[in-house]
Each structure stands twice: as structure tokens, then as C-alpha cells.
Enzyme design. Structure first.
Site, PDB file in Angstrom:
ATOM      1  N   GLU A  23     -14.175   4.658   1.249  1.00  0.00           N
ATOM      2  CA  GLU A  23     -13.055   3.728   1.032  1.00  0.00           C
ATOM      3  C   GLU A  23     -11.851   4.472   0.474  1.00  0.00           C
ATOM      4  O   GLU A  23     -10.705   4.187   0.830  1.00  0.00           O
ATOM      5  CB  GLU A  23     -13.460   2.616   0.057  1.00  0.00           C
ATOM      6  N   TYR A  55      12.080 -12.772  -3.219  1.00  0.00           N
ATOM      7  CA  TYR A  55      10.735 -12.559  -2.689  1.00  0.00           C
ATOM      8  C   TYR A  55      10.643 -11.332  -1.793  1.00  0.00           C
ATOM      9  O   TYR A  55       9.578 -10.758  -1.639  1.00  0.00           O
ATOM     10  CB  TYR A  55      10.163 -13.802  -2.010  1.00  0.00           C
ATOM     11  N   GLU A  75     -10.628  -6.414  -8.678  1.00  0.00           N
ATOM     12  CA  GLU A  75     -10.168  -7.120  -9.873  1.00  0.00           C
ATOM     13  C   GLU A  75      -9.052  -6.344 -10.580  1.00  0.00           C
ATOM     14  O   GLU A  75      -8.086  -6.941 -11.070  1.00  0.00           O
ATOM     15  CB  GLU A  75     -11.339  -7.332 -10.840  1.00  0.00           C
ATOM     16  N   LYS A 100     -10.035  -8.525   0.914  1.00  0.00           N
ATOM     17  CA  LYS A 100     -10.543  -7.236   1.390  1.00  0.00           C
ATOM     18  C   LYS A 100     -11.425  -7.524   2.611  1.00  0.00           C
ATOM     19  O   LYS A 100     -12.655  -7.495   2.547  1.00  0.00           O
ATOM     20  CB  LYS A 100     -11.328  -6.545   0.274  1.00  0.00           C
TER      21      LYS A 100
END
Length: 121
Positions: A23, A55, A75, A100
Site C-alpha cells: 500500500e 470550497y 483514522e 478506501k
């Protein structure tokens, strides 16, 4: 807290976050949803962009975090993204979801999502 919200949904960026070495090496796409809670009345009354959240600039700042320094946990990434949102002065609270969809799970699944809510102290 004001009931006004600005939501940015489906923001995509490539990151190298995760526990597994592959990863970190190969990276993968992450998708971010951010809902900002703020009072939009001052901006609406004056038609002044400086009294709300731009934004487009927010999207760029969030992508920079996703593409930036790798972390092991989604997290942790979500917390960093929430911190970016809360750095905008009018924002009182934020809800951030990090998707994910290519997580290394050897079973059929649609998505992995970590959602956090944070507010100003």
C-alpha cells in the site's frame, strides 16, 4: 451550532496510506467526503466569499493531505483532513468520511469508510 452546511463529496486523490508495504509502495485511490457546519448568513448577507469557505481551496488543501505524508491508519488520515477543515475560521464542526475502495481485503466488498465528527473546542 448552525444548521448551515457546505458539503464536498467524492473528492478523489491518490495516497500511499496503509499498514501493508504494498500500500505504501504502490498507493491507491482514496475518496473524501467533507461536510462543514457553519453559519453562512454573514456571507449570504454581504455576498462576500471571505466570510465563508472557498470550497475550491478546501478541495486543494484536502488533496494535498491525501497525496502527502503516508500514515498507517485511515483514522489518522481522517483526523488530518478534519484538522484542515477546522482551520477555516467560520467552520464550527466537520464530518469527514474517508473511503478506501481498494483496501486489501481478500473478499468481495464495495467500500471501506471511516467517518469522524470533530468540532472546535
Amino acid at each position: 451550532m448552525s444548521a448551515d452546511r457546505i458539503a464536498l463529496k467524492g473528492l478523489r486523490a491518490r495516497g500511499r496510506h496503509g499498514v501493508l508495504p504494498a500500500e505504501r509502495e504502490l498507493g491507491q485511490e482514496f475518496v473524501v467526503d467533507a461536510t462543514l457546519f457553519l453559519d453562512t448568513a454573514p456571507a449570504a448577507a454581504t455576498d462576500d466569499l471571505t466570510r465563508t469557505v472557498h470550497y475550491g481551496e478546501l478541495a486543494e488543501a484536502l488533496v494535498k493531505v491525501v497525496e502527502g505524508e503516508p500514515v498507517q491508519l485511515v483514522e489518522t488520515l481522517a483526523q488530518r483532513l478534519a484538522d484542515v477543515c477546522l482551520a477555516y475560521e467560520p467552520v464550527l464542526a466537520v464530518e469527514v468520511s474517508v473511503h478506501k475502495p481498494a483496501a486489501p481485503i481478500p473478499l468481495p466488498f464495495d467500500d471501506v469508510i471511516v467517518t469522524i465528527e470533530r468540532s472546535r473546542p
